[in-house]
Design a protein around this motif. Structure first.
Motif, short mmCIF file in Angstrom:
data_model
loop_
_atom_site.label_atom_id
_atom_site.label_comp_id
_atom_site.label_asym_id
_atom_site.label_seq_id
_atom_site.Cartn_x
_atom_site.Cartn_y
_atom_site.Cartn_z
N VAL A 1 -71.42 65.85 -56.24
CA VAL A 1 -72.10 67.10 -56.59
C VAL A 1 -73.61 67.01 -56.36
O VAL A 1 -74.34 67.93 -56.71
N TYR A 2 -74.06 65.90 -55.75
CA TYR A 2 -75.49 65.65 -55.65
C TYR A 2 -76.03 65.78 -54.23
O TYR A 2 -75.37 65.39 -53.25
N ASP A 3 -77.24 66.31 -54.13
CA ASP A 3 -78.09 66.11 -52.96
C ASP A 3 -78.96 64.89 -53.26
O ASP A 3 -79.61 64.83 -54.32
N LEU A 4 -78.98 63.93 -52.34
CA LEU A 4 -79.74 62.70 -52.52
C LEU A 4 -80.85 62.63 -51.47
O LEU A 4 -80.59 62.79 -50.28
N TYR A 5 -82.06 62.39 -51.93
CA TYR A 5 -83.22 62.21 -51.06
C TYR A 5 -83.79 60.82 -51.35
O TYR A 5 -84.03 60.47 -52.52
N PHE A 6 -84.05 60.05 -50.30
CA PHE A 6 -84.32 58.63 -50.51
C PHE A 6 -85.43 58.14 -49.60
O PHE A 6 -85.47 58.44 -48.40
N ALA A 7 -86.34 57.34 -50.18
CA ALA A 7 -87.40 56.67 -49.43
C ALA A 7 -87.46 55.22 -49.85
O ALA A 7 -87.31 54.90 -51.03
N HIS A 8 -87.71 54.34 -48.89
CA HIS A 8 -87.66 52.89 -49.15
C HIS A 8 -88.80 52.19 -48.43
O HIS A 8 -89.14 52.54 -47.29
N ASN A 9 -89.38 51.21 -49.09
CA ASN A 9 -90.42 50.35 -48.51
C ASN A 9 -89.88 48.93 -48.44
O ASN A 9 -89.46 48.38 -49.46
N GLY A 10 -89.89 48.33 -47.26
CA GLY A 10 -89.47 46.95 -47.17
C GLY A 10 -88.40 46.75 -46.12
O GLY A 10 -88.17 47.61 -45.27
N SER A 11 -87.73 45.63 -46.18
CA SER A 11 -86.69 45.31 -45.21
C SER A 11 -85.50 44.65 -45.91
O SER A 11 -85.65 43.96 -46.91
N ILE A 12 -84.32 44.90 -45.34
CA ILE A 12 -83.07 44.35 -45.84
C ILE A 12 -82.32 43.74 -44.66
O ILE A 12 -82.21 44.37 -43.60
N SER A 13 -81.82 42.54 -44.81
CA SER A 13 -81.03 41.92 -43.75
C SER A 13 -79.80 42.78 -43.45
O SER A 13 -79.09 43.22 -44.37
N ARG A 14 -79.53 43.00 -42.19
CA ARG A 14 -78.39 43.82 -41.82
C ARG A 14 -77.07 43.15 -42.17
O ARG A 14 -76.02 43.81 -42.24
N ASN A 15 -77.10 41.85 -42.42
CA ASN A 15 -75.88 41.14 -42.84
C ASN A 15 -75.41 41.59 -44.22
O ASN A 15 -74.29 41.27 -44.63
#
Length: 236
Positions: free
Chosen positions: A108-122
């Motif tokens: 039932v949600y609209d989600l809006y998202f912002a992120h700073n940084g990096s995450i290993s694709r693994n």
């Protein structure tokens, strides 16, 4: 790493905070790249006469070269939102498509998202998808929301499960449903082993009044001595 601002206020966005945000994107003394030129965007929810409205904007231009009138003209009884300025980690993941805040619908949600940084694709089930690691972070949150309709627990689960794979999970999630209205969650985590002593300030998040922001904004604003609780999630 990018620069992030999340806030809740009345009447209008604080002009001094906004100016500090633009300055931090133009020149960042904590960043090895010295600038955050790879697009920007915002999601703003505004309440007027008891009714919520929303404005979602993304641009491939740097914020310090774009027209800010759509942002500075926003007024209402209550205002909350997220603003993000991007420094792309991979050159092929640039342009409007990859500007934050991202949007997705889950349950039932609209989600809006912002992120700073990096995450290993693994860390992800399908690491070869042509998405940024930030968008894949959002997909993980959305998967939990679709299954449980619990946006807070879904964010917390994704946030905690990605810590061991991440240089930084500093992030803001704005969720909206007709029943709950808008809610902002801010996650604060970075890998202290990867943050050298000379650059650790670059990763930090601070709060001043109801404004949460990256360290460079604090540098220009001259306020906000209160660091967020490391490794945890807070709500605005």
């Amino acid at each position: 790493m990018c620069r992030l601002l999340a806030f809740r206020d009345r009447e209008k966005i604080n002009g001094e905070v906004l100016k500090a945000f633009v300055n931090s994107a133009r020149y960042d003394p904590f960043s090895p790249y010295k600038s955050h030129p790879d697009g920007w965007g915002f999601i703003i929810f505004v309440k007027k006469s008891g009714i919520w409205r929303s404005l979602h904007y993304r641009s491939p231009e740097p914020i310090f070269q774009d027209d800010l009138s759509a942002l500075t003209s926003i007024k209402g009884d209550e205002i909350l939102g997220i603003i993000h300025a991007r420094k792309a980690g991979k050159r092929f993941l640039q342009g409007l498509t990859h500007a934050h805040p991202y949007h997705i619908r889950a349950g039932v949600y609209d989600l809006y998202f912002a992120h700073n940084g990096s995450i290993s694709r693994n860390a992800f089930e399908n690491p070869s998808l042509p998405y940024t690691d930030s968008y894949m972070f959002l997909l993980k949150i959305a998967e939990g929301v679709s299954k449980t309709n619990d946006v807070k627990e879904s964010f917390r689960f994704a946030f905690n499960s990605l810590k061991e794979y991440s240089a930084s999970l500093n992030s803001a999630l704005l969720s909206y449903s007709e029943g709950e209205g808008p809610i902002i969650q801010i996650g604060y985590y970075y890998n202290k082993k990867e943050a050298l002593d000379s650059s650790e300030e670059y990763f930090k998040l601070y709060i001043w009044r109801n404004y949460v922001f990256s360290s460079t904004i604090k540098y220009y604003l001259g306020n906000a001595d209160n660091e967020l609780v490391y490794g945890d999630i807070m709500y605005l």
